[in-house]
Design an enzyme around this catalytic site. Structure first.
Site, PDB file in Angstrom:
ATOM      1  N   TYR A 174      -9.283  -4.339   1.747  1.00 23.70           N
ATOM      2  CA  TYR A 174      -8.875  -3.346   0.754  1.00 23.70           C
ATOM      3  C   TYR A 174      -9.890  -3.274  -0.384  1.00 23.70           C
ATOM      4  CZ  TYR A 174      -5.994  -1.122  -2.866  1.00 23.70           C
ATOM      5  OH  TYR A 174      -5.521  -0.301  -3.858  1.00 23.70           O
ATOM      6  N   LYS A 226     -12.382  -0.093  -1.305  1.00 26.44           N
ATOM      7  CA  LYS A 226     -12.325   0.585  -2.603  1.00 26.44           C
ATOM      8  C   LYS A 226     -13.668   0.507  -3.327  1.00 26.44           C
ATOM      9  CE  LYS A 226      -8.094   2.025  -2.342  1.00 26.44           C
ATOM     10  NZ  LYS A 226      -7.805   3.473  -2.180  1.00 26.44           N
ATOM     11  N   THR A 274       4.801   0.572  -3.652  1.00 27.76           N
ATOM     12  CA  THR A 274       4.612   1.452  -2.500  1.00 27.76           C
ATOM     13  C   THR A 274       5.039   0.728  -1.233  1.00 27.76           C
ATOM     14  OG1 THR A 274       2.333   0.723  -2.079  1.00 27.76           O
ATOM     15  CG2 THR A 274       2.627   2.567  -3.614  1.00 27.76           C
TER      16      THR A 274
END
Length: 251
Positions: free
Chosen positions: A164, A168, A204
């Site tokens: 991740y 990013k 989320t």
């Protein structure tokens, strides 16, 4: 009136961004890009129940499927003739279940494809429509986890999924290079402003809703950028809204 396309706009942070824009910039036409259009229409019903009166629309868009991207561009071109704002929000993440090299390779490549390569394809495809806007803007949904500065300074706690952070960081580099291209753009149409945003630790499905912020709160930095006057915020910069402060994030 601005036309705003939010990829993955039917849930999570994308839904929060749509809700926040609708309340703060109600003259906007907000288009939810969704793999399954029925999910987008369900999201519109939810937004209406929340009191949203802005113009809302749905376009079928799978960011990892080239024919879907091409069809979405054609649909918006036919209906609106331009695109003012593209918010690259959609992404999917896979977590490897074992340490087997083949699985690690597949999950890492899959994550990079969804978080980075797909955004390249979507952005490139929509550039012609963006050029027709009087002020085209692209906002990448990034993360402070992609900040090399904060990582090097050990400002962030350990992370369980390094993929991740790497994705990013790559997305941030993509933002910078796109802005460099636009700084030198001299052909027909308007030059595009690129920004990255870190929405913060948001509740989320990916983190089983363990984040600290509600999706609509995580949309604050996105909305602040869209509320700004042209030239007030430097293109090619990285932003967040944390602890009541709208502030720049180090790359």
């Amino acid at each position: 009136m601005s036309t705003v396309l939010i990829t993955g706009g039917n849930r999570g942070i994308g839904f929060g961004i749509a809700q926040a824009i609708a309340h703060r910039i109600p003259s906007s036409t907000i288009i939810l890009g969704c793999r399954k259009p029925e999910k987008g229409h369900e999201a519109i019903e939810q937004l209406r129940e929340l009191g949203v009166s802005s113009s809302l629309d749905v376009v079928q868009l799978d960011i990892e499927d080239i024919p879907s991207i091409t069809a979405a561009v054609a649909a918006l071109d036919k209906k609106y003739g331009k695109l003012d704002v593209l918010i690259n929000n959609a992404a999917s993440l896979q977590v490897p279940k074992t340490h087997h090299p083949a699985e690690l390779k597949d999950t890492f490549n899959g994550n990079f494809n969804s978080c980075v390569t797909a955004n390249v394809l979507v952005t490139k495809a929509f550039v012609p429509l963006l050029r027709k806007s009087s002020w085209p803007r692209v906002i990448m949904n990034s993360s402070a986890r992609g900040s090399l500065g904060r990582t090097a300074n050990r400002e962030l706690p350990p992370v369980s999924l390094i993929d991740y952070c790497v994705c990013k960081a790559a997305l941030n580099m993509l933002t910078l290079h796109y802005q460099i291209i636009e700084d030198n753009y001299k052909d027909d149409g308007e030059s595009i402003t690129f920004w990255s945003v870190s929405p913060g630790h948001t509740k989320t499905a990916f983190n089983n809703y363990q984040g600290k912020k509600d999706p609509v709160a995580s949309a604050e930095a996105f909305v602040r950028l869209l509320e700004s006057e042209r030239g007030a915020i430097k293109p090619g910069t990285f932003w967040e809204f944390e602890d009541g402060k709208f502030q720049e994030v180090p790359w």
